[in-house]
Design a protein around this motif. Structure first.
Motif, PDB file in Angstrom:
ATOM      1  N   PHE A  47       0.823  -1.216   0.000  1.00  0.00           N
ATOM      2  CA  PHE A  47       0.000   0.000   0.000  1.00  0.00           C
ATOM      3  C   PHE A  47       0.863   1.274   0.000  1.00  0.00           C
ATOM      4  CE2 PHE A  47      -3.257  -3.054   1.354  1.00  0.00           C
ATOM      5  CZ  PHE A  47      -4.211  -2.743   0.388  1.00  0.00           C
ATOM      6  N   THR A  48       2.030   1.208   0.624  1.00  0.00           N
ATOM      7  CA  THR A  48       2.904   2.386   0.581  1.00  0.00           C
ATOM      8  C   THR A  48       3.337   2.642  -0.860  1.00  0.00           C
ATOM      9  OG1 THR A  48       3.636   1.933   2.807  1.00  0.00           O
ATOM     10  CG2 THR A  48       5.001   3.431   1.517  1.00  0.00           C
ATOM     11  N   ASN A  49       3.698   1.568  -1.568  1.00  0.00           N
ATOM     12  CA  ASN A  49       4.108   1.755  -2.965  1.00  0.00           C
ATOM     13  C   ASN A  49       2.964   2.243  -3.841  1.00  0.00           C
ATOM     14  OD1 ASN A  49       6.924   1.246  -3.129  1.00  0.00           O
ATOM     15  ND2 ASN A  49       6.481  -0.865  -2.538  1.00  0.00           N
ATOM     16  N   LEU A  50       1.764   1.723  -3.589  1.00  0.00           N
ATOM     17  CA  LEU A  50       0.604   2.208  -4.351  1.00  0.00           C
ATOM     18  C   LEU A  50       0.410   3.702  -4.122  1.00  0.00           C
ATOM     19  CD1 LEU A  50      -2.543  -0.083  -4.181  1.00  0.00           C
ATOM     20  CD2 LEU A  50      -1.143   0.510  -6.159  1.00  0.00           C
ATOM     21  N   SER A  51       0.500   4.132  -2.857  1.00  0.00           N
ATOM     22  CA  SER A  51       0.257   5.544  -2.545  1.00  0.00           C
ATOM     23  C   SER A  51       1.287   6.426  -3.228  1.00  0.00           C
ATOM     24  CB  SER A  51       0.286   5.776  -1.031  1.00  0.00           C
ATOM     25  OG  SER A  51       1.617   5.778  -0.555  1.00  0.00           O
ATOM     26  N   ARG A  52       2.483   5.888  -3.473  1.00  0.00           N
ATOM     27  CA  ARG A  52       3.533   6.691  -4.110  1.00  0.00           C
ATOM     28  C   ARG A  52       3.328   6.847  -5.604  1.00  0.00           C
ATOM     29  NH1 ARG A  52       8.849   4.233  -1.401  1.00  0.00           N
ATOM     30  NH2 ARG A  52       9.871   5.386  -3.070  1.00  0.00           N
ATOM     31  N   VAL A  68       3.853  16.273  -3.396  1.00  0.00           N
ATOM     32  CA  VAL A  68       4.890  15.538  -4.124  1.00  0.00           C
ATOM     33  C   VAL A  68       5.703  16.484  -5.013  1.00  0.00           C
ATOM     34  CG1 VAL A  68       5.293  13.720  -5.827  1.00  0.00           C
ATOM     35  CG2 VAL A  68       3.524  13.421  -4.084  1.00  0.00           C
ATOM     36  N   GLY A  69       5.029  17.438  -5.636  1.00  0.00           N
ATOM     37  CA  GLY A  69       5.760  18.323  -6.540  1.00  0.00           C
ATOM     38  C   GLY A  69       4.911  19.472  -7.040  1.00  0.00           C
ATOM     39  N   PHE A  70       5.461  20.215  -7.984  1.00  0.00           N
ATOM     40  CA  PHE A  70       4.854  21.439  -8.519  1.00  0.00           C
ATOM     41  C   PHE A  70       3.565  21.122  -9.273  1.00  0.00           C
ATOM     42  CE2 PHE A  70       5.344  25.061 -11.783  1.00  0.00           C
ATOM     43  CZ  PHE A  70       4.688  25.968 -10.962  1.00  0.00           C
ATOM     44  N   TYR A  71       2.579  22.002  -9.135  1.00  0.00           N
ATOM     45  CA  TYR A  71       1.215  21.710  -9.584  1.00  0.00           C
ATOM     46  C   TYR A  71       0.619  22.979 -10.208  1.00  0.00           C
ATOM     47  CZ  TYR A  71      -2.666  18.382  -8.696  1.00  0.00           C
ATOM     48  OH  TYR A  71      -3.664  17.447  -8.781  1.00  0.00           O
ATOM     49  N   PRO A  72       1.075  23.360 -11.413  1.00  0.00           N
ATOM     50  CA  PRO A  72       0.671  24.674 -11.968  1.00  0.00           C
ATOM     51  C   PRO A  72      -0.716  24.672 -12.621  1.00  0.00           C
ATOM     52  CG  PRO A  72       2.122  23.567 -13.504  1.00  0.00           C
ATOM     53  CD  PRO A  72       1.969  22.640 -12.344  1.00  0.00           C
ATOM     54  N   LEU A  73      -1.686  24.072 -11.945  1.00  0.00           N
ATOM     55  CA  LEU A  73      -3.005  23.853 -12.525  1.00  0.00           C
ATOM     56  C   LEU A  73      -3.847  25.137 -12.464  1.00  0.00           C
ATOM     57  CD1 LEU A  73      -4.686  21.440 -13.684  1.00  0.00           C
ATOM     58  CD2 LEU A  73      -5.536  21.086 -11.392  1.00  0.00           C
ATOM     59  N   GLY A  74      -3.812  25.886 -13.565  1.00  0.00           N
ATOM     60  CA  GLY A  74      -4.480  27.187 -13.617  1.00  0.00           C
ATOM     61  C   GLY A  74      -5.923  27.123 -13.154  1.00  0.00           C
ATOM     62  N   SER A  75      -6.372  28.165 -12.451  1.00  0.00           N
ATOM     63  CA  SER A  75      -7.729  28.314 -11.950  1.00  0.00           C
ATOM     64  C   SER A  75      -8.003  27.444 -10.723  1.00  0.00           C
ATOM     65  CB  SER A  75      -8.771  28.022 -13.041  1.00  0.00           C
ATOM     66  OG  SER A  75     -10.012  28.574 -12.654  1.00  0.00           O
ATOM     67  N   CYS A  76      -7.103  26.526 -10.403  1.00  0.00           N
ATOM     68  CA  CYS A  76      -7.359  25.619  -9.277  1.00  0.00           C
ATOM     69  C   CYS A  76      -6.617  26.019  -8.003  1.00  0.00           C
ATOM     70  CB  CYS A  76      -7.000  24.194  -9.654  1.00  0.00           C
ATOM     71  SG  CYS A  76      -8.161  23.519 -10.835  1.00  0.00           S
ATOM     72  N   THR A  77      -5.651  26.937  -8.112  1.00  0.00           N
ATOM     73  CA  THR A  77      -4.906  27.415  -6.952  1.00  0.00           C
ATOM     74  C   THR A  77      -4.412  26.265  -6.078  1.00  0.00           C
ATOM     75  OG1 THR A  77      -6.444  29.271  -7.001  1.00  0.00           O
ATOM     76  CG2 THR A  77      -4.911  29.249  -5.198  1.00  0.00           C
ATOM     77  N   MET A  78      -3.540  25.454  -6.665  1.00  0.00           N
ATOM     78  CA  MET A  78      -3.031  24.304  -5.922  1.00  0.00           C
ATOM     79  C   MET A  78      -1.850  24.726  -5.063  1.00  0.00           C
ATOM     80  SD  MET A  78      -5.133  21.932  -6.644  1.00  0.00           S
ATOM     81  CE  MET A  78      -4.387  20.399  -6.120  1.00  0.00           C
ATOM     82  N   LYS A  79      -2.146  25.571  -4.067  1.00  0.00           N
ATOM     83  CA  LYS A  79      -1.086  26.013  -3.172  1.00  0.00           C
ATOM     84  C   LYS A  79      -0.836  24.953  -2.113  1.00  0.00           C
ATOM     85  CE  LYS A  79      -3.371  29.772  -1.832  1.00  0.00           C
ATOM     86  NZ  LYS A  79      -3.672  31.018  -1.090  1.00  0.00           N
ATOM     87  N   TYR A  80       0.310  25.080  -1.448  1.00  0.00           N
ATOM     88  CA  TYR A  80       0.614  24.173  -0.343  1.00  0.00           C
ATOM     89  C   TYR A  80      -0.347  24.467   0.815  1.00  0.00           C
ATOM     90  CZ  TYR A  80       2.918  22.191   3.671  1.00  0.00           C
ATOM     91  OH  TYR A  80       3.158  21.493   4.819  1.00  0.00           O
ATOM     92  N   ASN A  81      -0.852  23.419   1.446  1.00  0.00           N
ATOM     93  CA  ASN A  81      -1.759  23.595   2.582  1.00  0.00           C
ATOM     94  C   ASN A  81      -0.998  23.386   3.889  1.00  0.00           C
ATOM     95  OD1 ASN A  81      -4.114  23.692   0.780  1.00  0.00           O
ATOM     96  ND2 ASN A  81      -3.616  21.542   0.431  1.00  0.00           N
ATOM     97  N   PRO A  82      -0.806  24.450   4.662  1.00  0.00           N
ATOM     98  CA  PRO A  82      -0.001  24.312   5.885  1.00  0.00           C
ATOM     99  C   PRO A  82      -0.562  23.237   6.809  1.00  0.00           C
ATOM    100  CG  PRO A  82      -0.486  26.617   5.428  1.00  0.00           C
ATOM    101  CD  PRO A  82      -1.303  25.812   4.476  1.00  0.00           C
TER     102      PRO A  82
END
Ligand SMILES: *Cc1c(COP(=O)(O)O)cnc(C)c1O
Length: 487
Positions: free
Chosen positions: A61-66, A73-87
């Motif tokens: 399950f750990t490997n599946l989750s990865r 996990v990484g950068f997420y430049p999905l316009g209009s969705c504001t995928m900012k980091y959630n503290p």
């Protein structure tokens, strides 16, 4: 579906008689199964269950989750969705027992803290919007739109113009939920075209408004990431015609502490807490799309809303409430996280969020316009829209470019939206990314532009490094295979 990497099933790696548990010795009388379950209900064949050790299960399950991709996990430049980091602090606060272990049917005097949080969040959102009061009930941006439109409808009905004011005006750059919500609320949609700078075509708007106008829905900055600088004139045109202005504030990442929808002339706003206010999203929820309205419209808000008296906080229905739009009081856990975010940053911090979001977007736009066509070459707000039409000349489409980004470990941007830009690539970096991440993204986008010219096949074959290759996206959405059978 095309697999780049095989994903085994638990049954594929099962070994007979291997176990991952130990049970204590039986300390109750042993009985025959048939004494407990009627014979007719007993299964005839052994169930096919995987037999594995504990560590095998954990690794599986750990490997599946990865194999999943997310903003952690990484950068997420999905316009209009504001995928900012959630503290993570937000999560800790929402998990406090006083917030997570209460029940919506508890008497009000036992949940004063929760009610106070909702009341204060309502006030903060009203301040940020420049309007009077909020309802925290809607569970998504689209539901906020729907509730807001029902309020606009109730307003016209209360003035005896319900029948007559049947039209909602929506720009051709609007998010798809805008016309959809207006349709669901029973309105007819009129589309106003954009002008050559990407704003509302004011002359066309003047032609469209009239005694049949219920309102205008506008996103500002628009989905092109451009600020509507004629907004004061636009508000006047709509108000003079007797209509109201609805602000799609799903994505308010460019305006916090800088400008306010109420000051621009809007009457109803929705915010997406799961975009601007750092509550996690993706995968369908839970979210929160509170609406905020002007003084005149408070009487129509969905209920219950939280009010404050001498003795404490209490729930109440506004006088001419449109009723409930969701059970209870909205997605409370999401509200707690957004409250924590707002309190943590304060007014200064929220303004910094927007300043950095706008700076990051302009930094990317300034560099990327050297390799990709930029249809509206103006200072952008929190996002901007490129076109892949130069790459299209080499037979490489925007979809290919988006898929190639996955091979470089970056989430794809929003593509083919807004509809008014050919081969659209909509990029929103958000304020939480470092310059180093933005520079790496620029390098990768340059590399892909080079590949499109010199090695288009590599781009068209992408992605090759992800667990699955290119999916038939329509099929995947309509007929998802959520369970695989053992061979
Ligand atoms: C995301 C978004 C919406 C819809 O919000 P949901 O929470 O997904 O319903 C509406 N308008 C704009 C501009 C958006 O970006």
């Amino acid at each position: 579906m095309e697999f780049n990497q095989q994903i085994p099933l638990l049954l594929d790696i099962s070994t007979p008689d291997r176990t991952g548990y130990t049970l204590p010795e039986l300390d109750v009388p042993e009985v025959e199964l048939t004494e407990l379950v009627p014979e007719s209900l007993l299964r005839e064949t052994e169930p096919q269950l995987p037999e594995l050790s504990e560590v095998e299960v954990v690794r599986y399950f750990t490997n599946l989750s990865r194999r999943n991709y997310g903003v952690d996990v990484g950068f997420y430049p999905l316009g209009s969705c504001t995928m900012k980091y959630n503290p993570r602090m937000n999560e800790d606060i929402a998990a406090l027992p006083g917030f997570s272990r209460i029940h919506p049917y508890q008497p009000e005097h036992t949940v004063q803290g929760a009610l106070r949080l909702m009341y204060e969040l309502d006030q903060y959102l009203a301040e940020i919007a420049g309007l009077a009061k909020s309802s925290l009930q809607p569970a998504a941006g689209a539901q906020g739109e729907y509730a807001g439109l029902l309020i606009i409808k109730a307003y016209h009905e209360a003035r005896g113009e319900g029948e007559q004011r049947a039209e909602i005006i929506v720009p051709d750059s609007a998010h798809g939920t805008n016309p959809a919500s207006a349709m669901m609320a029973g309105f007819t949609i009129k589309t106003v075209p954009s002008d050559e700078r990407g704003g509302v075509n004011v002359a066309a708007l003047k032609e469209l408004v009239g005694p049949q106008t219920a309102g205008l829905m506008l996103t500002n900055p628009s989905t092109l990431g451009l600020f509507e600088d004629n907004i004061v004139e636009i508000a006047e045109i709509v108000h003079d015609a007797g209509g109201l202005l609805y602000y799609d504030g799903a994505n308010a990442n460019a305006i916090l502490g800088i400008t306010r929808p109420g000051d621009m002339g809007f009457d109803v706003v929705h915010f997406n807490l799961h975009k601007t206010f750092s509550t996690p999203h993706g995968g369908g929820g839970p979210g929160a799309g509170p609406i905020v309205v002007s003084e005149e419209l408070v009487q129509f808000l969905p209920g219950p809303v939280v009010e404050k008296a001498e003795e404490g906080y209490y729930l109440a229905f506004p006088e001419k409430s449109i009723g409930r739009v969701k059970s209870f009081y909205g997605n409370f856990g999401v509200l707690v996280k957004a409250y924590a975010y707002i309190r943590h940053l304060g007014a200064e911090g929220l303004r910094q969020v927007s300043e950095n979001a706008v700076l990051n977007a302009n930094y990317l736009m300034h560099h990327l316009k050297n390799a990709y066509h930029l249809p509206y070459d103006r200072t952008c707000m929190h996002e901007f829209v490129l076109s892949g039409k130069w790459q299209k000349e080499f037979g490489v489409s925007t979809l290919d470019i988006a898929k190639r980004l996955l091979d470089y470990g970056i989430h794809a941007p929003t593509i083919y939206f807004p509809l008014i830009v050919e081969e659209a690539i909509m990029i929103e970096p958000t304020e939480t990314e470092s310059k180093a991440t933005l520079d790496r993204f620029i390098q990768i986008m340059f590399t892909i532009a080079e590949e499109a010219k010199d090695n288009p096949e590599a781009v068209k074959a992408a992605p090759t490094t992800t667990p699955v290759g290119r999916l038939n996206e329509t099929q995947a959405a309509r007929n998802p295979i959520l369970r695989r059978q053992a061979k």
